[in-house]
Design an enzyme around this catalytic site. Structure first.
Site, PDB file in Angstrom:
ATOM      1  N   CYS A 218       0.827  -1.209   0.000  1.00  0.00           N
ATOM      2  CA  CYS A 218       0.000   0.000   0.000  1.00  0.00           C
ATOM      3  C   CYS A 218       0.870   1.272   0.000  1.00  0.00           C
ATOM      4  O   CYS A 218       1.491   1.588  -0.992  1.00  0.00           O
ATOM      5  CB  CYS A 218      -0.991  -0.026   1.150  1.00  0.00           C
ATOM      6  SG  CYS A 218      -2.393   1.096   0.888  1.00  0.00           S
TER       7      CYS A 218
ATOM      8  N   HIS B  73      -3.800  -4.927   0.510  1.00  0.00           N
ATOM      9  CA  HIS B  73      -3.270  -5.416   1.792  1.00  0.00           C
ATOM     10  C   HIS B  73      -3.352  -6.944   1.837  1.00  0.00           C
ATOM     11  O   HIS B  73      -4.407  -7.514   2.122  1.00  0.00           O
ATOM     12  CB  HIS B  73      -4.064  -4.829   2.966  1.00  0.00           C
ATOM     13  CG  HIS B  73      -3.779  -3.389   3.224  1.00  0.00           C
ATOM     14  ND1 HIS B  73      -2.742  -2.973   4.032  1.00  0.00           N
ATOM     15  CD2 HIS B  73      -4.366  -2.268   2.765  1.00  0.00           C
ATOM     16  CE1 HIS B  73      -2.719  -1.648   4.067  1.00  0.00           C
ATOM     17  NE2 HIS B  73      -3.688  -1.197   3.307  1.00  0.00           N
TER      18      HIS B  73
ATOM     19  N   GLU C  12      -2.147  -8.873   4.011  1.00  0.00           N
ATOM     20  CA  GLU C  12      -2.108  -9.373   5.380  1.00  0.00           C
ATOM     21  C   GLU C  12      -3.471  -9.509   6.034  1.00  0.00           C
ATOM     22  O   GLU C  12      -3.601 -10.161   7.077  1.00  0.00           O
ATOM     23  CB  GLU C  12      -1.212  -8.460   6.241  1.00  0.00           C
ATOM     24  CG  GLU C  12      -1.778  -7.071   6.531  1.00  0.00           C
ATOM     25  CD  GLU C  12      -1.477  -6.044   5.450  1.00  0.00           C
ATOM     26  OE1 GLU C  12      -1.538  -4.835   5.758  1.00  0.00           O
ATOM     27  OE2 GLU C  12      -1.195  -6.434   4.298  1.00  0.00           O
TER      28      GLU C  12
ATOM     29  N   SER D  25       1.149 -13.875  38.357  1.00  0.00           N
ATOM     30  CA  SER D  25      -0.258 -13.527  38.517  1.00  0.00           C
ATOM     31  C   SER D  25      -1.193 -14.713  38.333  1.00  0.00           C
ATOM     32  O   SER D  25      -2.388 -14.600  38.567  1.00  0.00           O
ATOM     33  CB  SER D  25      -0.631 -12.453  37.488  1.00  0.00           C
ATOM     34  OG  SER D  25      -0.534 -12.992  36.176  1.00  0.00           O
TER      35      SER D  25
ATOM     36  N   SER E  53       2.874 -14.433  32.444  1.00  0.00           N
ATOM     37  CA  SER E  53       3.850 -14.549  33.533  1.00  0.00           C
ATOM     38  C   SER E  53       4.215 -16.007  33.789  1.00  0.00           C
ATOM     39  O   SER E  53       5.363 -16.321  34.106  1.00  0.00           O
ATOM     40  CB  SER E  53       3.322 -13.891  34.810  1.00  0.00           C
ATOM     41  OG  SER E  53       2.204 -14.582  35.341  1.00  0.00           O
TER      42      SER E  53
END
Length: 511
Positions: free
Chosen positions: A79, A169, A171, A223, A228
């Protein structure tokens, strides 16, 4: 060493989708602002130039030296990137008579490796207000559409490198064979080996962590969430019990979560200390109703509790964090580091006085890639596939002030809801679900008794990344089952409603 594709970002809303398409082809890539200085090492195999909301004809239009890059590597331009390359090499880009947006059929005019196994009239997605009206003399037209004279082109260099340009595009989801075109660029043009897998990532990351950490110790706040837990497991693979995990019960976790998560950590062999700080948080939150104030109280108190426990690990020189790639990308503006989009997230803004170096093993992974790595590491699927959960926990799902009694009500109702989603095979079909305790009471009747109790709202959304979300169309029979269960089993709640708001304009969480 891992081969790499560099994506130069001009500010397109779709840039992360380009990266995801490259990663899905098992090729590692990184997104950098367009004005980044490029390091041309042996691992770099090609460069992709993204789209942009800007026009190449603007005075301050973002620009790069495309010819210098092409002298060293193949380039794919998308683009804005395609328009910029056409203009920089002597072509013409002009304002379209109308904004070209939506589906189009790609008519292939000349075969090229970029179109290997691509059908003629393949559907592509347009989103631009400028068009390339004249290609440079040494460029070749590869494809057009009914309304676009130049939809794809190439430029071949004497050094063997090529520049390919797409006005569309590839993608996005609506370009039905777009990801295959990107893969053709990666494999057929750049010669990528497609060997970047969860297994290779684990091995390479563990080796890097061993080198980075050496004989030192790492402390890390956990957490119970995916990021994590996966980060901690990778660090543990590298240094064993020299990782010191700290898991704080802030009183607003889900029902039984504190002990359930500690049990999972034990199964994984992680060295984790659980801190029961519920009463400290309840005392600090007493009488506080404003959402931002509740967040700040929880964040500050967490830091205090974490610091006390972390100070006991005298050998620690590193702080582990579950930072993932979207956090990194969003913390750097395409206009340079001086214009930050949002602050880099960490475990709550730990003070500089801790003098710890960061260890972020997931820093370049997207969320879905973190989940794949977690499964590769042997982390239980029920933890890996958990819905996102807000950092302040149930505190922002209790509208109004927080009390121990309200937390218990919401935990019980939410527990019924989550278990029902799993029982009815709906949990994996929604991106995030939760229960909200409303600050209103209403009249109800149970048997011959009149009740005056709380209302809860059920929330469930479908989404890809949380940036936008639609309310989930859960079956009426399921909602009736959940409502009956909550009202019959949770004394203190006599009314259940279902939230049918999408994001935007609403947010996923209520606070």
């Amino acid at each position: 060493m891992t081969e790499k594709i560099l994506i130069l970002d001009f500010g397109s809303q779709y840039t992360q989708l380009i990266a995801r398409a490259v990663r899905e082809a098992n090729v590692y890539c990184e997104i950098k602002p367009f004005n980044t200085s490029i390091e041309f090492d042996k691992t770099l195999k090609g460069v992709i130039l993204s789209g942009s909301p800007a026009s190449v004809n603007e005075a301050e239009a973002p620009n790069v030296d495309i010819e210098a890059i092409l002298s060293k590597l193949p380039i794919l331009t998308v683009c804005y990137g395609a328009q910029l390359s056409a203009k920089n090499f002597g072509g013409k880009v002009e304002k379209s008579n109308k904004r070209e947006y939506g589906r189009a059929q790609l008519r292939i005019q000349k075969q090229d490796i970029i179109f290997k196994d691509i059908a003629n009239n393949s559907q592509v997605w347009m989103s631009h207000s400028d068009s390339i009206t004249k290609l440079p003399a040494n460029f070749e037209l590869l494809a057009d559409t009914d309304s676009i004279p130049v939809a794809a082109f190439r430029k071949k260099q004497d050094n063997g490198h090529s520049l390919h340009g797409f006005q569309f595009h590839p993608e996005v989801y609506h370009s039905t064979e777009g990801k295959k075109m990107i893969e053709n660029f990666l494999v057929g043009i750049c010669g990528c080996q497609q060997n970047w897998t969860p297994s290779s990532f684990v091995q390479e990351t563990v080796d890097k962590l061993k080198d980075q950490i050496g004989d030192s110790h790492v402390i890390m706040a956990l957490s119970g969430g995916v990021d994590s837990t996966v980060a901690a497991t990778l660090i543990h693979r590298a240094i064993g019990n020299r990782l010191h995990g700290i898991f704080v019960d802030n009183g607003v976790l889900r029902k039984n979560e504190f002990q359930d998560v500690l049990n999972i950590y034990k199964t994984l062999g992680l060295n984790v200390t659980g801190i029961d700080a519920k009463d400290m948080f309840y005392d600090a939150l007493a009488g506080k109703s404003e959402p931002e104030e509740k967040r700040k109280i929880i964040g500050k108190l967490f830091i205090d509790v974490f610091q006390v426990e972390a100070s006991k690990v005298l050998e620690a020189k590193f702080l582990g964090q579950g930072t993932i790639y979207p956090d990194v990308i969003e913390s750097v503006s395409v206009h340079g580091p001086s214009q930050t989009i949002k602050s880099h997230h960490n475990v709550g803004g730990l003070p500089d006085t801790m003098h710890l170096q960061l260890v972020e093993p997931l820093r370049y992974l997207f969320k879905d890639e973190v989940r794949k790595v977690g499964l590769e590491l042997g982390i239980p699927a029920n933890l890996i596939n958990r819905h996102p959960f807000p950092g302040p926990g149930l505190a922002i799902r209790i509208l109004g002030d927080i009390t121990k009694e309200k937390v218990a009500l919401l935990q019980a109702a939410d527990h019924i809801y989550m278990n029902a989603l799993k029982k009815f095979d709906l949990y994996s079909k929604v991106w995030q679900a939760g229960t909200i305790l409303l600050p209103v009471k209403s009249v109800g009747v149970m048997g011959d008794e009149r009740t005056y109790e709380f209302t809860v709202a059920l929330r469930a959304v479908t989404s890809v990344d949380g940036m936008t979300a639609d309310w989930a169309h859960l079956p009426y029979e399921f909602l009736a089952h959940v409502s009956n269960s909550i009202i019959n089993e949770v004394r203190g709640i006599n009314r259940v409603v279902y939230d049918i708001s999408s994001k935007p304009p609403a947010t996923i969480e209520w606070e």
